[in-house]
Write a protein that holds these residues in place. Structure first.
Motif, PDB file in Angstrom:
ATOM      1  N   ALA A 151       0.973  -1.110  -0.071  1.00  0.00           N
ATOM      2  CA  ALA A 151       0.173   0.019   0.016  1.00  0.00           C
ATOM      3  C   ALA A 151       0.731   1.093   0.129  1.00  0.00           C
ATOM      4  O   ALA A 151       0.566   2.108  -0.857  1.00  0.00           O
ATOM      5  CB  ALA A 151      -0.929  -0.010   1.346  1.00  0.00           C
ATOM      6  N   ILE A 152       1.799   1.219   0.631  1.00  0.00           N
ATOM      7  CA  ILE A 152       2.947   2.421   0.898  1.00  0.00           C
ATOM      8  C   ILE A 152       3.586   2.697  -0.478  1.00  0.00           C
ATOM      9  O   ILE A 152       3.588   3.775  -0.845  1.00  0.00           O
ATOM     10  CB  ILE A 152       3.625   2.243   2.084  1.00  0.00           C
ATOM     11  N   THR A 153       4.308   1.647  -0.949  1.00  0.00           N
ATOM     12  CA  THR A 153       4.892   1.883  -2.254  1.00  0.00           C
ATOM     13  C   THR A 153       3.939   2.264  -3.361  1.00  0.00           C
ATOM     14  O   THR A 153       4.324   3.138  -4.176  1.00  0.00           O
ATOM     15  CB  THR A 153       5.758   0.499  -2.494  1.00  0.00           C
ATOM     16  N   LYS A 154       2.897   1.891  -3.451  1.00  0.00           N
ATOM     17  CA  LYS A 154       1.815   1.986  -4.363  1.00  0.00           C
ATOM     18  C   LYS A 154       1.684   3.640  -4.314  1.00  0.00           C
ATOM     19  O   LYS A 154       1.552   4.296  -5.194  1.00  0.00           O
ATOM     20  CB  LYS A 154       0.657   1.195  -3.989  1.00  0.00           C
ATOM     21  N   TRP A 155       1.442   3.991  -3.031  1.00  0.00           N
ATOM     22  CA  TRP A 155       1.037   5.242  -2.677  1.00  0.00           C
ATOM     23  C   TRP A 155       2.088   6.170  -3.236  1.00  0.00           C
ATOM     24  O   TRP A 155       1.827   7.335  -3.995  1.00  0.00           O
ATOM     25  CB  TRP A 155       0.712   5.485  -1.172  1.00  0.00           C
ATOM     26  N   ILE A 156       3.416   5.793  -2.976  1.00  0.00           N
ATOM     27  CA  ILE A 156       4.840   6.566  -3.110  1.00  0.00           C
ATOM     28  C   ILE A 156       4.858   6.721  -4.768  1.00  0.00           C
ATOM     29  O   ILE A 156       5.050   7.664  -5.342  1.00  0.00           O
ATOM     30  CB  ILE A 156       5.791   6.239  -2.418  1.00  0.00           C
ATOM     31  N   ASP A 157       4.522   5.684  -5.470  1.00  0.00           N
ATOM     32  CA  ASP A 157       4.945   5.530  -6.632  1.00  0.00           C
ATOM     33  C   ASP A 157       4.005   6.471  -7.543  1.00  0.00           C
ATOM     34  O   ASP A 157       4.354   7.017  -8.536  1.00  0.00           O
ATOM     35  CB  ASP A 157       4.615   3.925  -7.107  1.00  0.00           C
ATOM     36  N   SER A 158       2.711   6.432  -6.926  1.00  0.00           N
ATOM     37  CA  SER A 158       1.588   7.565  -7.700  1.00  0.00           C
ATOM     38  C   SER A 158       2.006   8.731  -7.835  1.00  0.00           C
ATOM     39  O   SER A 158       1.563   9.530  -8.591  1.00  0.00           O
ATOM     40  CB  SER A 158       0.242   7.123  -7.027  1.00  0.00           C
ATOM     41  N   ASN A 159       2.906   9.186  -6.952  1.00  0.00           N
ATOM     42  CA  ASN A 159       3.301  10.577  -7.073  1.00  0.00           C
ATOM     43  C   ASN A 159       4.763  10.683  -7.515  1.00  0.00           C
ATOM     44  O   ASN A 159       5.124  11.947  -7.659  1.00  0.00           O
ATOM     45  CB  ASN A 159       3.496  10.848  -5.423  1.00  0.00           C
ATOM     46  N   THR A 160       5.145   9.650  -8.299  1.00  0.00           N
ATOM     47  CA  THR A 160       6.518   9.823  -9.250  1.00  0.00           C
ATOM     48  C   THR A 160       6.242   9.553 -10.499  1.00  0.00           C
ATOM     49  O   THR A 160       5.724   8.664 -10.958  1.00  0.00           O
ATOM     50  CB  THR A 160       7.431   9.013  -8.406  1.00  0.00           C
ATOM     51  N   GLU A 161       7.058  10.377 -11.090  1.00  0.00           N
ATOM     52  CA  GLU A 161       7.166  10.049 -12.475  1.00  0.00           C
ATOM     53  C   GLU A 161       8.022   9.006 -12.963  1.00  0.00           C
ATOM     54  O   GLU A 161       9.161   8.999 -12.488  1.00  0.00           O
ATOM     55  CB  GLU A 161       7.714  11.399 -13.200  1.00  0.00           C
TER      56      GLU A 161
END
Lengths: 305, 310
Positions: free
Chosen positions: B34-44
């Motif tokens: 969940a956390i990595t998914k959330w971080i990934d959604s904010n990075t290009e």
């Protein structure tokens, strides 16, 4: 009769201290032996060596002809034991505990487990967690696990601890039954001398790691009678004149005479106008015998120099 | 022996803490995704061609440095060959933002698995002593080494169980949250660029990680057996697990570092990345197995010799 268990020159030294010194003891089938000794005498150490929990420094433990040194598994398989408190897995049910121990023996079937459960009267609560059991119930479960493998030799350390009077009575009867019917040899260690007296056929007493005495319970070395008379001094002189050995005891006297001469003595005392309040057969209690054998209150002699 | 292992397994799962551990492991994996998914959604995410080209430039620069030793040179050349192949043939690398890459990283949960296995390994002998049940357990017609072996095998089974759970949960989470990228894993085999199955690779990494778990578990098992205190064993094992690598890093310039347990892991055989130069795979395996045998030897020696006085 061939003994089931033999301890041969058993010794245990821990550090520089000789805990058990050249102990020899034989236990026979069908016999319940009480194992007594003051605190620190080496009872628990002896029991642990018999149960395979400790290795003797020298000497042998032989169970049904098998030395534990060379035939550990076969020898121990003839034995059942409760060593001190029956510590069981509290987070499992009584039944699971029995299954657990049954798996460690050969040929203990489900049927045998159920049989043992009914023998110790645990049917109703066997599927509850051990943590909910009272001490008495744990004691019963402890006995159940010791009986699982139909042992020829049963070691019980303080077995009635925590049992209610009815439980103790039942327990005593049960021990007697397996000793007589199945020829099991039982070794009971307890501090409750009255308990041992009721339960055992003979007692073995150890002190400072040495066997002090083995004797049959209820065997009377000498016939003694207790008399309560008034005046005491006059009675004493009369009896002394007749050559009777006299001891003071309680409010009266203990006389060492055979049963057959009692009527004559009573008659004589009456003739001399001595009032007789009581005449009874006197048996030394186990406690008195025990203190006599172990020399009283001393806990343990110091072995260090 | 099978009955003894069944006993240990039964006791293990009758403890609430065991269930809590498994729940914790699953919760950790889910939380992490969940956390990595959330971080990934904010990075290009840059296109893979771009990052591969950048990497290739770096490798070329490193190769240009004079006086490289043979080993380093060889690995850099291999890397160059791989990267060039990707650009030429248009084969995308795996990305940890996609399903394949995520599965490749699933062995990363091994630190949590180590932690949980250490707790079990430390307590499995020590708790018998602290509960006093050791008397009941050893006054049986079973030799002590068999009892100890059943306990150790149970620890291994538990570690294996956790690894499988971790892999399966990762797989499920991966399938729900990630998409397949179509990228592939390349390796050089006999001078040829070959495609390697990421499934096999991810399982192999998990197996190696399990090996590392078992080494640390055997350490906790030995301490628990020798000192009969599970808290001591858990404490020491976890402390060393976290500080061991730093400790080894401090000593990196000394010869002795090669013989420290924490300088070696099974996973680094596959991932590379040891900070110590000149350690071959056989040497690492030798050191790890050596420690393993040593820990077990101490356990067996004390357990079979000791008089039970608890």
């Amino acid at each position: 009769m061939k003994p089931i268990v033999e301890l041969k020159n058993l010794s245990k030294t821990i550090g520089k201290k000789k805990i058990i010194d050249q102990l020899n003891l034989s236990l026979y089938p069908g016999q319940i032996t009480g194992f007594l000794g003051p605190n620190g005498a080496g009872k628990t150490t002896t029991i642990r060596m018999m149960a395979g929990l400790m290795k003797p420094t020298s000497g042998e433990v032989i169970i049904d002809g098998l030395s534990l040194r060379s035939n550990f598994e076969e020898g121990i398989s003839k034995m059942g034991a409760i060593v001190e408190n029956p510590e069981l897995y509290k987070f499992m049910s009584g039944y699971k505990n029995l299954v657990h121990f049954a798996r460690m023996h050969k040929n203990v079937t489900k049927k045998r487990i159920d049989e043992v459960i009914s023998q110790v009267g645990m049917e109703k609560r066997i599927h509850e967690k051990v943590s909910t059991y009272s001490l008495g119930m744990r004691q019963r479960l402890g006995l159940a696990q010791a009986l699982l493998n139909n042992p020829k030799f049963l070691i019980l350390d303080e077995p009635t601890n925590g049992l209610d009077p009815a439980g103790i009575r039942e327990f005593r009867r049960y021990l007697r039954k397996i000793a007589e019917e199945d020829g099991v040899s039982v070794l009971v260690s307890s501090h409750l001398l009255s308990e041992i007296e009721l339960m055992c056929d003979r007692i073995a007493v150890i002190q400072n790691g040495k066997l002090v005495a083995i004797r049959e319970v209820n065997s009377i070395e000498q016939s003694q009678y207790y008399i309560e008379v008034q005046p005491v001094e006059k009675a004493r002189s009369i009896l002394t004149d007749k050559g009777v050995i006299i001891e003071n005891y309680d409010n009266g006297l203990l006389i060492n005479v055979e049963q057959s001469v009692i009527p004559a003595i009573v008659e004589q005392l009456v003739q001399q106008n001595i009032a007789i309040y009581a005449v009874s057969h006197h048996r030394k209690t186990l406690e008195e015998q025990f203190l006599e054998m172990t020399g009283g209150g001393q806990i343990v002699e110091s072995n260090s120099k | 022996m099978l009955n003894l292992i069944r006993n240990e397994w039964m006791k293990l799962w009758h403890k609430k803490s065991t269930w809590v551990m498994v729940a914790l492991l699953i919760a950790m994996i889910i939380g992490l995704v969940a956390i990595t998914k959330w971080i990934d959604s904010n990075t290009e995410i840059p296109a893979w061609e771009q990052s591969v080209t950048e990497e290739l430039t770096i490798v070329k620069q490193q190769l240009a440095v004079p006086d490289l030793n043979d080993e380093t040179k060889k690995s850099l050349e291999d890397q160059q060959m791989l990267l060039q192949y990707r650009l030429d043939e248009g084969v995308a690398p795996l990305s940890n933002k996609e399903f394949e890459g995520f599965m490749m990283d699933s062995y990363g949960m091994s630190s949590i698995i180590t932690l949980l296995t250490v707790i079990v390994a430390a307590g499995i002998v020590a708790s018998e002593f602290s509960q006093g049940t050791i008397k009941m357990l050893l006054a049986r017609p079973v030799r002590r080494w068999k009892i100890l072996t059943s306990k150790f095998l149970t620890v291994i089974a538990f570690a294996l169980f956790l690894t499988v759970i971790s892999y399966v949960v990762s797989l499920i989470m991966g399938m729900i949250f990630y998409e397949a990228s179509g990228g592939s894993l390349l390796e050089i085999v006999n001078g040829q660029v070959t495609e390697v199955s990421y499934w096999l690779k991810s399982i192999w990494l998990n197996v190696l990680a399990l090996g590392d778990v078992i080494i640390i578990a055997s350490f906790a098992f030995a301490i628990g057996t020798v000192f009969r205190s599970s808290s001591l064993a858990i404490g020491i094992a976890i402390f060393l697990m976290f500080t061991g690598a730093q400790f080894a890093f401090f000593l990196r310039n000394y010869e002795i570092v090669k013989y420290i347990l924490f300088s070696h892991t099974f996973t680094q055989i596959e991932t590379g990345g040891s900070f110590i130069e000149g350690m071959s795979t056989p040497f690492s395996v030798f050191v790890l197995v050596g420690y393993f045998v040593f820990f077990l030897a101490i356990s067996y020696w004390t357990f079979t010799k000791r008089d039970v006085t608890a």
